[in-house]
Design an enzyme around this catalytic site. Structure first.
Site, PDB file in Angstrom:
ATOM      1  CG  ASP A  72      -7.250  -5.841   2.552  1.00 19.90           C
ATOM      2  OD1 ASP A  72      -8.170  -5.479   3.298  1.00 19.90           O
ATOM      3  OD2 ASP A  72      -7.364  -5.946   1.308  1.00 19.90           O
TER       4      ASP A  72
ATOM      5  CG  ASP B  88       0.608 -20.495  -0.673  1.00 18.58           C
ATOM      6  OD1 ASP B  88       1.291 -20.244   0.346  1.00 18.58           O
ATOM      7  OD2 ASP B  88       1.081 -21.088  -1.670  1.00 18.58           O
TER       8      ASP B  88
ATOM      9  CG  ASP C 260     -12.533  -9.035   3.653  1.00 17.56           C
ATOM     10  OD1 ASP C 260     -12.325  -8.128   4.494  1.00 17.56           O
ATOM     11  OD2 ASP C 260     -13.313  -8.899   2.686  1.00 17.56           O
TER      12      ASP C 260
ATOM     13  CE  LYS D 231       3.644 -17.878  -2.780  1.00 17.93           C
ATOM     14  NZ  LYS D 231       3.284 -19.292  -2.555  1.00 17.93           N
TER      15      LYS D 231
ATOM     16  CE1 TYR E  57      -3.189  -2.999   0.782  1.00 19.42           C
ATOM     17  CE2 TYR E  57      -4.533  -1.144   1.479  1.00 19.42           C
ATOM     18  CZ  TYR E  57      -4.415  -2.468   1.122  1.00 19.42           C
ATOM     19  OH  TYR E  57      -5.540  -3.268   1.113  1.00 19.42           O
TER      20      TYR E  57
END
Ligand code: IPM
Ligand code: MN
Length: 348
Positions: free
Chosen positions: A242, A218, A246, A185, A135
């Site tokens: 983020d 993942d 969710d 990752k 971001y």
């Protein structure tokens, strides 16, 4: 008597509905616990943008700086203002300007809420880096609309930024079940994420009492569905956090239950509290939005302001209401009904 100065930004859509509900609960709690909240509303929203050409005035950040905390409902009305404009004009600049680098999001099932999973006994605290990473806003576009168009969006990770969020995560883990999982990752992203892993190992040396796991994003997505009860504190970059929050909201029964705090840990500026959900234009103003995520976020605000008894009482009142089946399923109760049930469950 202590008076806390609160800036209220209801924003757009159901942000208005849930902010109203939250303020009534926070003020009732203030009365009961012997402190005062002085609120000032700011009508900064997509409507304001259409009227004035800006989501907030030029000195908006300076105006907010005077407050002890900010409560924000939701931002976005994509039918009239593109999300990329509204969010970069209000929510994201506030997070960055006040160095609210720790975005804290709790994920657990409230009593009476049936999540989509078989697992019920999970209690996850997601710590999301909130000021840099994906971001950062570093990038650009050239040759727009042509065949040779190029767009870049560079994720920026600084040692200061990574170290402080990981340290923050360890501090949270230390106060809980002493297990931190760092999410990266680094098998595919060989610079920033390998760097993040290295910093995690360095900081871990200062927290020998906290167990550390490293997971790729993942695998974490799968783990949060398959075995969320094995997780305690998760620390992740801005975008990874983020997305995972969710998912966290989904396993706790939906976005109506997902609270969040944007914390400036050194208190050089105000922190901001907001539900994870967005403005939900389709249900705005209909008294059907679930205010629990917002009210829980409000409780986190009181906790941050040192009113931990009032914060705990609000959480208990939310749990009392949901244990009675109030607000536990979409459409079961209106915003006002849920708010009243929580107000009634507060200690008198
Ligand atoms: C959130 C939201 C925001 C984010 C959007 C609205 C910019 O999804 O708070 O999770 O991505 O941070
Ligand atoms: Mn989000």
């Amino acid at each position: 008597m202590t008076t806390h100065q609160i800036a209220l930004i209801p924003g757009d859509g159901i942000g208005v509905d849930v902010t109203r509900a939250t303020v009534s609960v926070l003020k009732a709690a203030a009365d009961r616990f012997g402190f005062a909240l002085q609120t000032q509303g700011f009508d900064w929203s997509c409507d304001t943008y259409l009227r004035t050409g800006a989501m907030m005035p030029e000195d908006g950040i300076a105006q907010l700086r005077a407050f002890d905390a900010i409560f924000l409902g939701a931002v976005g009305w994509p039918a009239t203002v593109p999300d990329s404009v509204s969010l970069h004009g209000l929510l994201l600049p506030i997070r960055k300007a006040f160095d609210q680098y720790a975005n804290i999001r709790p994920h657990r099932l409230l009593p009476g809420v049936e999540g989509p999973l078989k697992a019920t006994g999970f209690d996850i605290l997601c710590i999301r880096e909130n000021t840099e990473g994906e971001y950062s806003g570093a990038g650009g576009r050239v040759h727009q609309g042509r065949d040779n168009e190029v767009a870049t969006e560079t994720a920026i990770f600084t040692r200061k930024g990574v170290e402080r969020i990981i340290r923050f995560g360890f501090d949270q883990a230390r106060a809980r079940r002493k297990h931190l999982t760092s999410v990266t990752k680094s098998n595919a992203q060989k610079y920033s994420m390998v760097f993040w892993d290295e910093v995690t190992r360095e900081v871990a040396a200062d927290y020998p009492d906290v167990a550390v796991s490293h997971m790729h994003i993942d695998a974490m997505a799968a783990k949060m569905v398959m075995a969320p009860q094995d997780l305690d504190v998760i620390v992740a970059s801005n975008l990874f956090g983020d997305i995972l929050t969710d998912l966290g909201a989904a396993i706790q029964g939906g976005l109506g239950f997902a609270a969040s705090a944007n914390i400036c840990p050194d208190r050089s500026g105000p922190s901001m509290f907001e539900p994870v959900h967005g403005s939900a234009p389709d249900i705005a103003g209909k008294d059907i939005a679930n205010p629990i995520a917002a009210i829980w976020s409000g409780a986190m605000m009181l906790d941050h302001l040192g009113e931990s008894e009032a914060a705990a009482a609000i959480l208990t009142a939310i749990e009392t209401a949901t244990a009675q089946g109030i607000g536990t399923r979409p459409g079961s109760h209106g915003t006002g009904q849920i708010t009243t049930a929580i107000l009634n469950a507060l200690p008198s």
